[in-house]
Design an enzyme around this catalytic site. Structure first.
Site, short mmCIF file in Angstrom:
data_model
loop_
_atom_site.label_atom_id
_atom_site.label_comp_id
_atom_site.label_asym_id
_atom_site.label_seq_id
_atom_site.Cartn_x
_atom_site.Cartn_y
_atom_site.Cartn_z
N SER A 46 -10.12 22.29 28.04
CA SER A 46 -11.21 23.21 27.73
C SER A 46 -11.39 23.22 26.21
O SER A 46 -11.43 22.17 25.58
CB SER A 46 -10.90 24.61 28.28
OG SER A 46 -11.94 25.50 28.00
N TYR A 60 -22.16 24.41 25.47
CA TYR A 60 -20.78 23.93 25.41
C TYR A 60 -19.79 24.98 25.92
O TYR A 60 -18.90 24.70 26.74
CB TYR A 60 -20.45 23.53 23.98
CG TYR A 60 -19.07 22.97 23.79
CD1 TYR A 60 -18.76 21.66 24.19
CD2 TYR A 60 -18.06 23.74 23.20
CE1 TYR A 60 -17.49 21.15 24.00
CE2 TYR A 60 -16.79 23.22 23.02
CZ TYR A 60 -16.51 21.93 23.42
OH TYR A 60 -15.24 21.43 23.24
N LYS A 64 -17.13 24.94 29.21
CA LYS A 64 -15.69 25.06 29.02
C LYS A 64 -15.12 26.32 29.68
O LYS A 64 -13.99 26.32 30.15
CB LYS A 64 -15.35 25.03 27.53
CG LYS A 64 -15.64 23.69 26.84
CD LYS A 64 -14.80 22.57 27.44
CE LYS A 64 -14.94 21.29 26.64
NZ LYS A 64 -14.07 20.20 27.18
#
Length: 205
Positions: A46, A60, A64
């Site tokens: 992650s 993004y 994650k």
């Protein structure tokens, strides 16, 4: 990294397919061999931006964060078979990818992420391997990584009794630190907006 208003739906789809679904498909392909006998290890990479939402990382961070939920659910399923899931939350790491990202990263993002520093890939890799070998659910690097992990641990599995006690004891202090960071980030973002668009506050009001 770019602001939400500049991020297309296609960008969100691409990032989610790479960061989240790419990991899901890999685990799916290896699932039988990982769970055939005790001792299997699953490592999902992650990011610290997968623990706290950061300016410029709407796509993004979302991809994650998704890995965290997947990992927690997967650990419940494979744990009884002796398989351990580890989620790595690396900080900014000195790689060609970071250099390329910094060329287009918004000013606000650069200011916020600069506080954690840049780590060497060898150190990050050692921390991930160590955590996976020990069966830890989370792999972090540096003090900021340690603190952020304790702050966001939530319902994550914790197999180490000493760490359970540490999390309970440190949570109030770390929460205060987190509030201070959040206040600083807000001030920094507002300062950037004001320097870029002097009429920003008038528009906001």
């Amino acid at each position: 990294a770019m602001e939400f208003k500049e991020t297309s739906a296609a960008d969100f789809d691409r990032v989610m397919r790479i960061n989240y679904l790419g990991s899901v498909h890999m685990v799916k392909a290896c699932y039988d061999s990982l769970t055939r006998q005790p001792g299997g290890r699953v490592v999902l990479v992650s990011s610290q931006a997968g623990q706290v939402g950061v300016f410029g990382y709407t796509a993004y961070s979302a991809s994650k964060f998704a890995l965290r939920g997947f990992a927690e659910a997967l650990q419940m399923e494979v744990g009884p078979m002796g398989t351990c899931v580890t989620v790595a939350y690396p900080p900014d790491t000195d790689t060609p990818q970071l250099k390329a990202e910094n060329e287009t990263k918004p000013k606000e993002t650069k200011i916020i992420t600069a506080g954690s520093g840049v780590f060497q890939p060898e150190q990050v890799a050692r921390d991930i391997i160590y955590a996976a070998k020990c069966g830890h659910f989370s792999a972090t690097t540096g003090f900021d990584g340690f603190m952020l992990n304790k702050l966001t641990t939530g319902m994550s599995p914790q197999p180490i009794p000493a760490s359970m006690i540490l999390e309970v004891l440190l949570m109030p202090l770390f929460r205060i630190v987190a509030l201070i960071y959040g206040f600083m980030w807000k001030r920094q973002i507002l300062a950037c907006k004001l320097s870029q668009t002097p009429s920003f506050f008038k528009k906001s009001s």
